[in-house]
Design an enzyme around this catalytic site. Sequence first.
Site, mmCIF file in Angstrom:
data_model
loop_
_atom_site.group_PDB
_atom_site.id
_atom_site.type_symbol
_atom_site.label_atom_id
_atom_site.label_comp_id
_atom_site.label_asym_id
_atom_site.label_seq_id
_atom_site.Cartn_x
_atom_site.Cartn_y
_atom_site.Cartn_z
ATOM 1 N N HIS A 289 0.844 -1.190 0.000
ATOM 2 C CA HIS A 289 0.000 0.000 0.000
ATOM 3 C C HIS A 289 0.885 1.247 0.000
ATOM 4 C CE1 HIS A 289 0.509 -0.631 4.481
ATOM 5 N NE2 HIS A 289 0.854 0.633 4.361
HETATM 6 P P1 TYD Z 1 -2.250 -3.768 7.515
HETATM 7 O O1 TYD Z 1 -2.359 -2.386 6.958
HETATM 8 O O2 TYD Z 1 -2.809 -4.888 6.692
HETATM 9 O O3 TYD Z 1 -0.735 -4.109 7.882
HETATM 10 P P2 TYD Z 1 0.589 -4.074 6.933
HETATM 11 O O4 TYD Z 1 0.690 -2.692 6.389
HETATM 12 O O5 TYD Z 1 1.707 -4.435 7.847
HETATM 13 O O6 TYD Z 1 0.408 -5.084 5.852
HETATM 14 O O7 TYD Z 1 -2.924 -3.767 8.964
HETATM 15 C C1 TYD Z 1 -3.314 -4.964 9.613
HETATM 16 C C2 TYD Z 1 -4.577 -4.691 10.405
HETATM 17 O O8 TYD Z 1 -4.316 -3.812 11.499
HETATM 18 C C3 TYD Z 1 -5.681 -4.065 9.581
HETATM 19 O O9 TYD Z 1 -6.904 -4.680 9.973
HETATM 20 C C4 TYD Z 1 -5.693 -2.610 10.019
HETATM 21 C C5 TYD Z 1 -5.193 -2.678 11.445
HETATM 22 N N1 TYD Z 1 -4.450 -1.480 11.909
HETATM 23 C C6 TYD Z 1 -4.978 -0.712 12.922
HETATM 24 O O10 TYD Z 1 -6.075 -0.982 13.457
HETATM 25 N N2 TYD Z 1 -4.270 0.370 13.369
HETATM 26 C C7 TYD Z 1 -3.069 0.692 12.831
HETATM 27 O O11 TYD Z 1 -2.439 1.692 13.279
HETATM 28 C C8 TYD Z 1 -2.531 -0.101 11.757
HETATM 29 C C9 TYD Z 1 -1.211 0.227 11.108
HETATM 30 C C10 TYD Z 1 -3.262 -1.195 11.322
#
Ligand code: TYD
Length: 132
Positions: free
Chosen positions: A49
Amino acid sequence: MNYKLIDMDIHGDNRGKLIAIEGTKNIPFDIKRVYYIYDTIPEESRGFHAHKTLEQLIVAIDGACQFVLDDGKTREKVWLNSPNKALYIGKNMWREMKHFSYGCKLMVLASEYYDEKEYIRSYDEFLKEVNA
Ligand code: TYD
């Protein structure tokens, strides 16, 4: 490319080592949120992303992983493998995290609260955004 690796100062003595991060002092933004990633495995990549506005600083407190960073024109690979190496990523940078070592712990400092609306999770949409 809107990223840079920052060598953090280590305050070390015979008791061990300490690194201090202070918003707007030794990193380029004020810190509103901290999260950490752990229990990762080498076979599973994360990220995929970009952020429209968010700035982040990422430190591999323990272990190592590879970041793929992409501004829509160039793609570069960066290894985070030391607690004194901090990766700053600014806005509009596509990122993928790969090749996690077992037990890798990533600490992430962020300039804003979590806001899913500010994510770009489609690479095609990201390319449209940066080339607009
Ligand atoms: P995700 O964006 O998929 O992680 P990465 O970028 O490491 O692949 O996030 C995983 C899950 O955590 C998703 O359901 C969103 C949640 N999340 C939060 O609730 N708060 C946060 O600050 C972050 C970064 C993620």
